[in-house]
Design a protein around this motif. Sequence first.
Motif, short mmCIF file in Angstrom:
data_model
loop_
_atom_site.label_atom_id
_atom_site.label_comp_id
_atom_site.label_asym_id
_atom_site.label_seq_id
_atom_site.Cartn_x
_atom_site.Cartn_y
_atom_site.Cartn_z
N GLY A 27 26.80 -11.85 -7.28
CA GLY A 27 26.92 -12.15 -5.85
C GLY A 27 28.07 -10.02 -5.91
O GLY A 27 27.69 -9.73 -4.74
N LEU A 30 25.48 -7.72 -6.27
CA LEU A 30 24.55 -7.63 -5.26
C LEU A 30 25.68 -6.33 -4.17
O LEU A 30 25.54 -5.49 -4.03
N THR A 31 27.30 -7.27 -4.27
CA THR A 31 27.36 -5.68 -3.42
C THR A 31 28.26 -4.91 -3.97
O THR A 31 28.50 -3.56 -3.28
N THR A 54 20.21 -6.71 0.90
CA THR A 54 21.44 -6.68 0.41
C THR A 54 23.03 -7.73 0.71
O THR A 54 23.29 -8.70 -0.55
N ALA A 58 24.45 -11.23 -0.98
CA ALA A 58 25.66 -11.13 -1.63
C ALA A 58 26.69 -12.39 -1.06
O ALA A 58 26.95 -12.85 -2.06
N SER A 59 26.65 -12.43 -0.04
CA SER A 59 27.54 -12.92 0.47
C SER A 59 26.96 -14.51 0.60
O SER A 59 27.34 -15.07 0.14
N LEU A 62 28.08 -15.15 -3.41
CA LEU A 62 29.40 -14.99 -3.51
C LEU A 62 29.20 -16.46 -3.20
O LEU A 62 30.87 -17.27 -3.49
#
Length: 77
Positions: A27, A30-31, A54, A58-59, A62
């Motif tokens: 995560g 990706l962030t 993306t 990421a969300s 995470l």
Amino acid sequence: MAAATSVSSPVPLAWYPTLAVATVAVGLMLTASFFIYEATSSKRSRCFAKEVTTAAAASVFLGFGSLFVLLASGVYV
């Protein structure tokens, strides 16, 4: 009346710390990729679909990462 069955986790308890580290790491990568893409591309060359994909990935990572961090530390949610 049928006997009650206990509810158990679909993931073994021993995997919680490993899953927490792995999903949080993915995560965060990706962030970072999202922020780098936003900082290095011009407004005209950005692709909305790539941004949303993306950010959503990421969300999700995470979110699951924070869940497994809480489970690994003993906070059962």
